[in-house]
Design a protein around this motif. Structure first.
Motif, PDB file in Angstrom:
ATOM      1  N   GLU A  18     -36.754  28.157  34.175  1.00 52.27           N
ATOM      2  CA  GLU A  18     -35.946  26.959  34.311  1.00 52.27           C
ATOM      3  C   GLU A  18     -36.167  26.152  33.036  1.00 52.27           C
ATOM      4  N   PRO A  19     -35.263  26.258  32.066  1.00 53.37           N
ATOM      5  CA  PRO A  19     -35.465  25.644  30.753  1.00 53.37           C
ATOM      6  C   PRO A  19     -35.738  24.149  30.837  1.00 53.37           C
ATOM      7  N   ALA A  20     -36.686  23.715  30.006  1.00 56.38           N
ATOM      8  CA  ALA A  20     -37.049  22.302  29.936  1.00 56.38           C
ATOM      9  C   ALA A  20     -37.466  21.984  28.504  1.00 56.38           C
ATOM     10  N   ALA A  21     -37.439  20.704  28.165  1.00 58.41           N
ATOM     11  CA  ALA A  21     -37.855  20.273  26.832  1.00 58.41           C
ATOM     12  C   ALA A  21     -39.256  20.789  26.538  1.00 58.41           C
ATOM     13  N   GLY A  22     -39.443  21.312  25.328  1.00 63.65           N
ATOM     14  CA  GLY A  22     -40.728  21.852  24.913  1.00 63.65           C
ATOM     15  C   GLY A  22     -40.823  23.358  25.042  1.00 63.65           C
ATOM     16  N   ASP A  23     -39.895  23.979  25.766  1.00 61.06           N
ATOM     17  CA  ASP A  23     -39.917  25.435  25.928  1.00 61.06           C
ATOM     18  C   ASP A  23     -39.496  26.122  24.641  1.00 61.06           C
ATOM     19  N   ILE A  39     -36.657  23.916  22.836  1.00 53.87           N
ATOM     20  CA  ILE A  39     -35.722  23.020  23.512  1.00 53.87           C
ATOM     21  C   ILE A  39     -36.210  21.595  23.322  1.00 53.87           C
ATOM     22  N   SER A  40     -35.299  20.759  22.890  1.00 50.71           N
ATOM     23  CA  SER A  40     -35.593  19.355  22.651  1.00 50.71           C
ATOM     24  C   SER A  40     -34.345  18.567  23.004  1.00 50.71           C
ATOM     25  N   ASP A  41     -34.545  17.356  23.428  1.00 50.21           N
ATOM     26  CA  ASP A  41     -33.386  16.515  23.722  1.00 50.21           C
ATOM     27  C   ASP A  41     -32.619  16.170  22.452  1.00 50.21           C
ATOM     28  N   LEU A  42     -33.207  16.465  21.286  1.00 47.50           N
ATOM     29  CA  LEU A  42     -32.552  16.113  20.034  1.00 47.50           C
ATOM     30  C   LEU A  42     -31.759  17.259  19.423  1.00 47.50           C
ATOM     31  N   THR A  43     -32.235  18.514  19.535  1.00 49.83           N
ATOM     32  CA  THR A  43     -31.538  19.601  18.850  1.00 49.83           C
ATOM     33  C   THR A  43     -31.037  20.687  19.798  1.00 49.83           C
ATOM     34  N   VAL A  44     -31.846  21.131  20.736  1.00 49.26           N
ATOM     35  CA  VAL A  44     -31.423  22.143  21.705  1.00 49.26           C
ATOM     36  C   VAL A  44     -31.667  21.575  23.089  1.00 49.26           C
ATOM     37  N   GLU A  45     -30.618  21.472  23.868  1.00 50.25           N
ATOM     38  CA  GLU A  45     -30.769  20.919  25.212  1.00 50.25           C
ATOM     39  C   GLU A  45     -30.124  21.842  26.235  1.00 50.25           C
ATOM     40  N   VAL A  46     -30.586  21.734  27.475  1.00 49.08           N
ATOM     41  CA  VAL A  46     -30.051  22.534  28.566  1.00 49.08           C
ATOM     42  C   VAL A  46     -28.814  21.845  29.117  1.00 49.08           C
ATOM     43  N   ARG A  47     -27.744  22.607  29.248  1.00 49.68           N
ATOM     44  CA  ARG A  47     -26.493  22.094  29.817  1.00 49.68           C
ATOM     45  C   ARG A  47     -26.062  23.026  30.937  1.00 49.68           C
ATOM     46  N   GLY A  56     -27.581  24.418  24.562  1.00 47.78           N
ATOM     47  CA  GLY A  56     -26.646  23.835  23.611  1.00 47.78           C
ATOM     48  C   GLY A  56     -27.343  23.377  22.346  1.00 47.78           C
ATOM     49  N   PHE A  57     -26.768  23.724  21.210  1.00 47.12           N
ATOM     50  CA  PHE A  57     -27.285  23.329  19.907  1.00 47.12           C
ATOM     51  C   PHE A  57     -26.492  22.122  19.435  1.00 47.12           C
ATOM     52  N   ASN A  58     -27.175  21.010  19.208  1.00 52.01           N
ATOM     53  CA  ASN A  58     -26.520  19.760  18.833  1.00 52.01           C
ATOM     54  C   ASN A  58     -26.389  19.627  17.321  1.00 52.01           C
ATOM     55  N   GLY A  59     -25.404  18.902  16.903  1.00 51.46           N
ATOM     56  CA  GLY A  59     -25.243  18.581  15.492  1.00 51.46           C
ATOM     57  C   GLY A  59     -24.912  19.788  14.641  1.00 51.46           C
ATOM     58  N   THR A  60     -25.418  19.785  13.445  1.00 53.14           N
ATOM     59  CA  THR A  60     -25.099  20.860  12.502  1.00 53.14           C
ATOM     60  C   THR A  60     -26.279  21.804  12.316  1.00 53.14           C
ATOM     61  N   THR A  61     -27.236  21.772  13.214  1.00 51.25           N
ATOM     62  CA  THR A  61     -28.419  22.620  13.067  1.00 51.25           C
ATOM     63  C   THR A  61     -28.131  24.046  13.497  1.00 51.25           C
ATOM     64  N   GLU A  62     -29.038  24.909  13.158  1.00 56.94           N
ATOM     65  CA  GLU A  62     -29.058  26.299  13.619  1.00 56.94           C
ATOM     66  C   GLU A  62     -27.753  27.045  13.355  1.00 56.94           C
ATOM     67  N   TRP A  63     -27.346  27.096  12.117  1.00 56.79           N
ATOM     68  CA  TRP A  63     -26.206  27.900  11.671  1.00 56.79           C
ATOM     69  C   TRP A  63     -24.922  27.615  12.435  1.00 56.79           C
ATOM     70  N   ALA A  73     -30.900  34.327  25.983  1.00 59.29           N
ATOM     71  CA  ALA A  73     -32.135  33.747  25.467  1.00 59.29           C
ATOM     72  C   ALA A  73     -33.326  34.395  26.160  1.00 59.29           C
ATOM     73  N   LEU A  74     -34.405  34.490  25.433  1.00 62.70           N
ATOM     74  CA  LEU A  74     -35.620  35.099  25.947  1.00 62.70           C
ATOM     75  C   LEU A  74     -36.736  34.066  25.862  1.00 62.70           C
ATOM     76  N   TRP A  75     -37.223  33.628  27.018  1.00 63.71           N
ATOM     77  CA  TRP A  75     -38.246  32.601  27.113  1.00 63.71           C
ATOM     78  C   TRP A  75     -39.570  33.116  26.583  1.00 63.71           C
ATOM     79  N   LEU A  76     -40.232  32.330  25.783  1.00 58.25           N
ATOM     80  CA  LEU A  76     -41.572  32.630  25.273  1.00 58.25           C
ATOM     81  C   LEU A  76     -42.524  31.594  25.868  1.00 58.25           C
ATOM     82  N   PRO A  77     -43.003  31.836  27.099  1.00 60.15           N
ATOM     83  CA  PRO A  77     -43.811  30.809  27.759  1.00 60.15           C
ATOM     84  C   PRO A  77     -45.086  30.479  26.990  1.00 60.15           C
TER      85      PRO A  77
END
Length: 130
Positions: A18-23, A39-47, A56-63, A73-77
């Protein structure tokens, strides 16, 4: 950090994310598994869209990625998340000459151990052994 192979094994074993900030995660595609995302509320967030979780990738980051579905996506706990999956079955964590040993119980008086050079990988191996 756990390996991509161990992360895939966790998925195959039925460990749910269950994706959350910091994952941390990688996009499970041949050319992208070397790039770790957080995952961060600033660049990658769960939608949520159409009943599916998206990263979701926000702004112009990550290509200029817009979003990827969770199954791409593959979680790296992290260590704390893997400890949480072990719960009260975790018996001990011991530093060894070659890495780490994680002792865990599968029942009363039924102790087992796994070892790995990386602590998070050792935790993941214990989760997989349950």
């Amino acid at each position: 950090m756990i390996t991509v192979e161990l992360a895939r094994d966790l998925v195959e074993a039925g460990v749910l994310w269950e994706p959350a900030a910091g994952d941390r995660f990688v996009i499970d595609a041949e050319l992208l598994t070397g790039d770790v995302f957080w995952i961060s509320d600033l660049t990658v967030e769960v939608r949520s869209y159409g009943g599916r979780s998206l990263l979701g990738f926000n702004g112009t980051t990550e290509w200029a990625l817009d979003s990827v579905t969770l199954d791409q996506a593959l979680w790296l706990p992290r260590e704390d998340q893997l400890r949480g999956l072990l719960g009260d079955r975790l018996s001990a964590v011991v530093r060894t000459a070659t890495g780490w040993r994680v002792d865990y119980a599968t029942g009363p008086g039924d102790l087992h151990s796994v070892q790995d050079a990386d602590l998070e990988c050792a935790y993941a191996r214990a989760v997989l052994a349950l």
